[in-house]
Design an enzyme around this catalytic site. Structure first.
Site, PDB file in Angstrom:
ATOM      1  CB  SER A 112       5.985   3.724 -11.931  1.00  0.00           C
ATOM      2  OG  SER A 112       7.116   4.451 -12.328  1.00  0.00           O
ATOM      3  N   GLY A 350       1.515   4.980 -11.803  1.00  0.00           N
ATOM      4  CA  GLY A 350       2.612   5.307 -12.690  1.00  0.00           C
ATOM      5  C   GLY A 350       2.239   6.324 -13.738  1.00  0.00           C
TER       6      GLY A 350
END
Length: 395
Positions: A112, A350
């Protein structure tokens, strides 16, 4: 590929409150089970000779803990001090099958963190007058976003970037085998999301969803007439010299440069699986990039220094909303998290099966990124990963 809420929305944002998800995917990025590799007890390597402000032993010990106590196959970190001096660290083994060393500064899937890159491109287009943050999705993708309680005429670009759109998460409905072997077109991922009802009304609350960044990527492509990967490469990667960062091409399941293997276990009592080679297309604008800890430090440093966005758009990116009671706040593809020594650091974080990355930069130029080669789900492991970041930035 989520940002999560203990570092982020537990960096890939495991949903605030700890709701567990049925499957694990690059899009949902929720590992199930705890890595327990105690029998392997791989040795931790020493830090490099470069000078850094953070005490070498503090950061190295934090990585050693992640390997020794939490069963992470490997941990890597890059730490930059206020003067620009960088130190890299490794612990564990790069390949459980061969016992090979962890490549210092190795490439990893950054999940992410990709959202921050996508958000920067959107905000650059805002600065160029080509996108308006408070325009609705239908302005750019007319008629595309319709579903149960979902209407693109009621959702703004800002709400996509801030995760306040209420859109459902497509990644919950992609299982491990699909994730690993199947190529997804972005519109296929959107179709998956739109089968389900909205999680909330637009603007009602913060709720992490990879679907938001899927749409942000589609808007970039519609406005520029170019693939998102090319825009990220041209506008960010080449601009600030991220020499080890790239957007994998369709069908490319490999990691190009030296890298530690990534591992995943699902279900919790299942066998440990090597998830290094996967088709990352389920992540796309929300989580497809490959990079290194050092390149991520360079990216977030350049971003906060104003080298990627005009002042007005950087201010919009840094305008945040709270993520529950975690202390973390979410802006437009950028998070702020408090430090125990005072102040905050800015980044994203992420995870994607095989890897988790977390870290960020401070206002005075300190930077750190830490990677582990399996997603920690045990709360002790999550805290130890957070500790590694805190020690590097507060040392």
């Amino acid at each position: 590929m989520r940002a999560r809420t203990q570092q982020g929305p537990r960096s890939s944002t495991r949903q605030q409150g700890g709701r567990r998800r049925r499957t694990v995917s690059a899009a949902a990025a929720m590992a199930i089970g705890v890595m327990t590799l105690a029998a392997l007890t791989p040795p931790a390597s020493s830090a490099s000779a470069a000078v850094a402000t953070a005490r070498p032993d503090a950061v190295q010990q934090a990585l050693n803990t992640l390997v020794r106590d939490d069963g992470m196959p490997a941990a890597l970190a890059s730490v930059k001090d206020r003067n620009g001096h960088t130190r890299t660290y490794t612990a564990g083994v790069g390949d459980l099958a061969t016992g090979s060393k962890v490549p210092r500064g190795g490439q990893v899937r950054i999940g992410s963190n990709t959202k921050a890159f996508t958000a920067v491109v959107v905000l650059q287009l805002v600065g160029e007058g080509k996108i308006a943050l408070d325009a609705d999705i239908d302005t750019y993708l007319p008629g595309l976003v319709r579903g149960k309680g979902i209407d693109g005429r009621r959702i703004t670009v800002r709400q996509l970037l801030q995760h306040t759109s209420g859109l459902p998460e497509y990644g919950l409905h992609i299982d491990d085998d699909e994730l690993r072997h199947r190529y997804f077109e972005p519109r296929e991922l959107l179709d998956i999301a739109l089968r389900y009802k909205a999680d909330a009304a637009p603007g009602e609350k913060w709720g992490y969803s990879n679907t938001n960044y899927l749409l942000a990527g589609l808007i970039v492509q519609k406005i520029t007439g170019r693939p998102l990967a090319e825009e990220i490469d041209r506008r960010i990667i080449k601009r600030v010299g991220l020499h080890h960062t790239y957007f994998p091409t369709p069908g490319d399941k490999t990691i190009r440069e030296p890298h530690p293997q990534g591992y995943h276990r699902n279900p919790a009592d299942g066998p440990l699986r090597d998830f290094t080679e996967i088709d990352p297309s389920a992540g796309w604008a929300a989580g497809q990039l490959i990079s290194t800890d050092s390149d991520l430090n360079r990216f977030f440093g350049a971003l906060l220094a104003g080298r990627l966005l005009p002042a007005a758009q950087l201010a919009e990116m840094r305008t945040t909303v709270p993520v529950g009671d975690s202390g973390m706040r979410y802006g437009l593809g950028l998070t702020s998290r408090p430090l125990p020594c005072g102040g905050v650091y800015w980044g994203h974080g992420g995870d994607i099966p095989g890897y988790e990355t977390r870290g960020g930069v401070t206002e005075d130029g300190r930077a750190v990124n830490v990677t582990v080669t399996s997603i920690p789900t045990d709360e002790a492991a999550v805290q130890h990963a957070k500790d590694a970041v805190d020690r590097a930035l507060c040392g």
